[in-house]
Design an enzyme around this catalytic site. Structure first.
Site, short mmCIF file in Angstrom:
data_model
loop_
_atom_site.label_atom_id
_atom_site.label_comp_id
_atom_site.label_asym_id
_atom_site.label_seq_id
_atom_site.Cartn_x
_atom_site.Cartn_y
_atom_site.Cartn_z
N CYS A 1 -20.26 -3.96 -28.19
CA CYS A 1 -20.34 -3.22 -29.46
C CYS A 1 -20.58 -1.72 -29.29
O CYS A 1 -20.52 -1.16 -30.26
CB CYS A 1 -21.39 -3.83 -30.64
SG CYS A 1 -23.07 -3.42 -30.34
N SER B 1 -59.92 -3.42 -16.57
CA SER B 1 -61.33 -3.04 -16.76
C SER B 1 -61.87 -3.59 -18.36
O SER B 1 -62.95 -3.43 -18.58
CB SER B 1 -61.30 -1.42 -16.74
OG SER B 1 -60.23 -0.93 -17.84
N HIS C 1 -46.96 -6.78 -23.21
CA HIS C 1 -46.20 -5.39 -23.29
C HIS C 1 -44.65 -5.64 -23.09
O HIS C 1 -44.20 -4.49 -22.72
CB HIS C 1 -46.74 -4.40 -22.36
CG HIS C 1 -48.18 -3.98 -22.70
ND1 HIS C 1 -49.01 -3.61 -21.93
CD2 HIS C 1 -48.84 -4.02 -23.84
CE1 HIS C 1 -50.18 -3.22 -22.74
NE2 HIS C 1 -50.08 -3.67 -23.70
ZN LIG Z 1 -24.28 -4.71 -28.91
#
Ligand SMILES: [Zn+2]
Length: 240
Positions: A154, A193, A120
């Site tokens: 950016c 689980s 994840h």
């Molecule tokens: Zn950037």
């Protein structure tokens, strides 16, 4: 032989171990479990956590997303527990080949583990959605971080490299995890689980000798396991 002795014996005789861990690995470090009764899902917020932690919410309510994210998912102050530490030691000894985890707190790496498949993602990585440059956790969690983190290069929106609801898992990570599980001789599953995807699916790739399940409650895979220990991970790992 008692279960802890049997566990020790399995570890002693294996040199290709993989550990698959769920939220229970982190709760013993004090990190709240997403799905437990007193975990995140039952704490009061304007929206349920599974809504806030979704891709749509991130895009449409970025400021709210980050408010919650910084408040609830900042795990950088937490420390590894005995399970993380022992697993890192087993890797150093050459016995353990990989850790597959559903946690995003980076505690395995903090304990010294090198080969970690984070299904994840991780709160330690963040990237600019425009130029794809990666940033550390400070750009989100520092006290003077902006409400909505933007790329210093950016100006693009920065997103945590964490898999949100509605998003798919990273192909390279899932392939690596499958390969590790398919090729190991001992699979230790702890703190899950095994009812939630992708955990339930990944276990099916195991073809080795010893399947060890360590979980406080029983799981749907208990009857397939070589050894089942209904005990806290900390108690089991402090014994090896
Ligand atoms: Zn950037």
């Amino acid at each position: 032989m008692d279960q802890l002795e049997e566990f020790k014996e399995i570890i002693k005789n294996s040199d290709n171990i993989v550990f698959f861990g769920g939220a229970g690995v982190s709760t013993e470090s004090g990190i709240p479990d997403f799905r437990s009764k007193d975990g995140l899902y039952n704490q009061k917020y304007d929206y349920p956590p599974e809504t806030i932690l979704s891709h749509t919410f991130f895009v449409n309510n970025t400021k709210e997303f980050y408010k919650f994210y910084k408040d609830k998912l900042n795990a950088i102050k937490y420390e590894p527990n005995v399970t993380h530490i022992k697993l890192a030691e087993l890797e150093k000894e050459g016995k353990l080949k990989a850790v597959v985890t559903q946690n995003i707190d980076g505690l395995h790496q903090k304990a010294g583990s090198k080969n970690v498949f984070e299904l994840h993602g991780s709160i330690y990585r963040n990237y600019c959605t425009k130029c794809k440059k990666f940033y550390g956790p400070e750009i989100i969690f520092d006290d003077d971080a902006k409400e909505i983190p933007l790329c210093p290069d950016c100006g693009g929106l920065i997103k945590p490299d964490v898999v949100l609801y509605e998003e798919g898992l990273d192909d390279e990570t899932i392939t690596g995890a499958i390969m590790a599980i398919a090729n190991c001789d001992t699979l230790i599953v702890g703190g899950t689980s095994l009812t939630v995807y992708p955990a339930s699916g990944l276990i099916r790739y195991f073809r080795g000798k010893n399947l060890v399940l360590i979980n406080r409650d029983s799981t749907p895979y208990d009857n397939m396991a070589t050894l089942v220990i209904h005990e806290s991970l900390g108690k089991v790992f402090s014994n090896i």
